[in-house]
Design an enzyme around this catalytic site. Structure first.
Site, PDB file in Angstrom:
ATOM      1  N   THR A  70      19.518  12.263  70.976  1.00 25.21           N
ATOM      2  CA  THR A  70      20.075  10.916  71.167  1.00 25.21           C
ATOM      3  C   THR A  70      20.091  10.556  72.651  1.00 25.21           C
ATOM      4  OG1 THR A  70      21.420  11.095  69.183  1.00 25.21           O
ATOM      5  CG2 THR A  70      22.148   9.494  70.836  1.00 25.21           C
ATOM      6  N   SER A 185      14.998  17.874  70.739  1.00 25.28           N
ATOM      7  CA  SER A 185      16.380  18.271  70.460  1.00 25.28           C
ATOM      8  C   SER A 185      16.407  19.719  70.008  1.00 25.28           C
ATOM      9  CB  SER A 185      16.954  17.367  69.366  1.00 25.28           C
ATOM     10  OG  SER A 185      18.224  17.823  68.989  1.00 25.28           O
ATOM     11  N   THR A 223      27.423  19.047  85.055  1.00 30.53           N
ATOM     12  CA  THR A 223      27.189  20.497  84.996  1.00 30.53           C
ATOM     13  C   THR A 223      26.429  20.844  83.719  1.00 30.53           C
ATOM     14  OG1 THR A 223      29.179  20.893  86.268  1.00 30.53           O
ATOM     15  CG2 THR A 223      28.338  22.756  84.989  1.00 30.53           C
ATOM     16  N   CYS A 310      21.968  10.986  59.447  1.00 28.97           N
ATOM     17  CA  CYS A 310      22.705  10.336  60.533  1.00 28.97           C
ATOM     18  C   CYS A 310      23.366   9.055  60.043  1.00 28.97           C
ATOM     19  CB  CYS A 310      21.788  10.043  61.705  1.00 28.97           C
ATOM     20  SG  CYS A 310      20.966  11.514  62.295  1.00 28.97           S
TER      21      CYS A 310
HETATM   22  C1  LIG Z   1      13.916  11.474  64.807  1.00 28.11           C
HETATM   23  C2  LIG Z   1      15.227  11.785  65.434  1.00 28.11           C
HETATM   24  N1  LIG Z   1      15.466  11.373  66.687  1.00 28.11           N
HETATM   25  C3  LIG Z   1      16.629  11.628  67.306  1.00 28.11           C
HETATM   26  C4  LIG Z   1      17.639  12.318  66.677  1.00 28.11           C
HETATM   27  C5  LIG Z   1      18.916  12.571  67.401  1.00 28.11           C
HETATM   28  O1  LIG Z   1      18.966  13.902  67.890  1.00 28.11           O
HETATM   29  P1  LIG Z   1      20.363  14.593  68.236  1.00 28.11           P
HETATM   30  O2  LIG Z   1      21.045  14.888  66.948  1.00 28.11           O
HETATM   31  O3  LIG Z   1      19.973  15.836  69.001  1.00 28.11           O
HETATM   32  O4  LIG Z   1      21.139  13.644  69.092  1.00 28.11           O
HETATM   33  C6  LIG Z   1      17.452  12.748  65.354  1.00 28.11           C
HETATM   34  C7  LIG Z   1      18.531  13.431  64.626  1.00 28.11           C
HETATM   35  O5  LIG Z   1      18.675  13.302  63.427  1.00 28.11           O
HETATM   36  C8  LIG Z   1      16.204  12.484  64.730  1.00 28.11           C
HETATM   37  O6  LIG Z   1      15.965  12.884  63.475  1.00 28.11           O
END
Ligand SMILES: Cc1ncc(COP(=O)(O)O)c(C=O)c1O
Length: 360
Positions: A70, A185, A223, A310
């Protein structure tokens, strides 16, 4: 328990945990400190940087560590300028952060793919910055990013791709893709939560989200989350060395699952004809709410997702399926199975047994 929700997150690999633990116990130094504990932490972060760089075929100096996908996506969008365009199937961390630019939305076809002619039309509108994900978290559809980059690069258009779901499931080379920015990620590759990275080309001028101590070449003050970054590095190393074996394993499980699903008369597999990640199956059972199936499966100890994890909790149909021209009613039937190399054929068979009553 059967865990079939690996696109939402993955368990920590034991070897990742082992690598991380010392940095949560005795090696707690701040990488900015000059003394020995600081130096140990700093060099651990630099080893992780090399491991992440190797995973996506870049120089370590091109890796900016963030708190996750994110933040990497937000950092990319924060560095956007002028006319911005994003695909209709992006993760919320792209479409929410890009809203302030009132972006052009790039359509996808029924298979969830951005077509070359759509990109040609887009170019005629003279965008300055484009973001299209490499692999979709819901459908697993893989976009032809290298081809799109070739079109955009000819016109000097800045191109970012969200590769959060792609790494660890398919080969990802920043150079071969030809993009200028790429998001990663850790927790999607068995590396633990709280770390990610934005990979950048030297040509890119980054606008930091956080100002302060000037860590990460001034691009990301704060940090460093040393243990999480060390875990990310180890996970990246394993994702690279074990990619072939993991892909083969996931694909054989997925093929088995899809063959069994095909025998159920009311089942539709979404985007089945598009190039997809080897671990992802998004399907629907006619007339049956995906959310209901999810809850029933949960009672039997099976973890899946309906659409995007999400956004679960919302009853809205998936924006990804709507963009593909699927009706809101059919989109509500979506159930996502996202496999791991750690899953087994026995788990697939048990899953099929549990959903069969709904699908015939
Ligand atoms: C395609 C995609 N982008 C970004 C993210 C966000 O990543 P994070 O959970 O590390 O913030 C996700 C998480 O589901 C994702 O599937």
């Amino acid at each position: 328990m059967i865990y079939f929700d690996n696109n939402a997150t993955t368990p920590n690999d034991e070897r990742v945990l082992e690598a991380m633990l010392p940095f949560m116990k005795t090696m707690y130094g701040n990488p900015s400190s000059v003394h020995r504990l600081g130096r140990i932490a700093k060099s651990a972060v630099e080893v992780a940087r090399e491991q992440v760089a190797a995973l996506v075929d870049v120089q370590p100096s091109q890796v900016i560590f963030t708190s996750g996908g994110t933040e990497a996506n937000n950092l990319a969008i924060n560095s956007a300028f002028g006319r911005v365009a994003i695909s209709a199937v992006e993760h919320s961390s792209i479409y929410e952060s890009a809203k302030r630019f009132v972006p052009e939305i790039i359509a996808v076809n029924r298979d969830g793919l951005c077509e070359p002619k759509t990109i040609t039309e887009l170019i005629s509108k003279r965008p300055d910055f484009v973001s299209i994900m490499l692999a979709n978290n819901e459908t697993g559809v893989i976009q032809p990013i290298a081809e799109i980059a070739a079109q955009l690069n000819e016109h000097g258009i800045m191109f970012h791709t969200d590769a959060v779901q792609a790494v660890g499931k398919m080969p990802v080379s920043f150079k071969k893709l030809g993009v200028q920015m790429l998001s990663l990620s850790s927790h999607k590759i068995y590396g633990g939560k709280g770390a990610g990275a934005l990979i950048v080309d030297e040509s890119v001028s980054i606008s930091p989200l956080f100002l302060g101590g000037g860590q990460e070449q001034n691009y990301r003050s704060g940090t460093e989350n040393v243990a999480a970054i060390v875990g990310f590095g180890k996970a990246a190393e394993l994702a690279k060395t074990e990619l072939d074996a993991r892909q083969t394993r996931m694909l054989s499980l997925r093929t088995m699952l899809e063959n069994k699903l095909a025998q159920l008369s009311k089942v539709t597999i979404f985007a089945q004809n598009a190039p997809r990640l080897p671990n992802t199956v998004l399907f629907g059972i006619d007339g049956v709410e995906g959310e209901m199936v999810l809850l029933k499966l949960d009672q039997r100890g099976v973890c899946v997702s309906s659409g995007s994890a999400c956004t679960s909790g919302e009853t809205e149909p998936s924006h990804v399926l709507l963009a593909m021209g699927i009706s809101p009613q059919q989109a509500q039937t979506a159930i996502r199975v996202s496999l791991s190399h750690q899953n087994t054929p026995a788990e697939v068979l048990e899953f099929i047994e549990l959903i069969t009553p709904y699908g015939v």
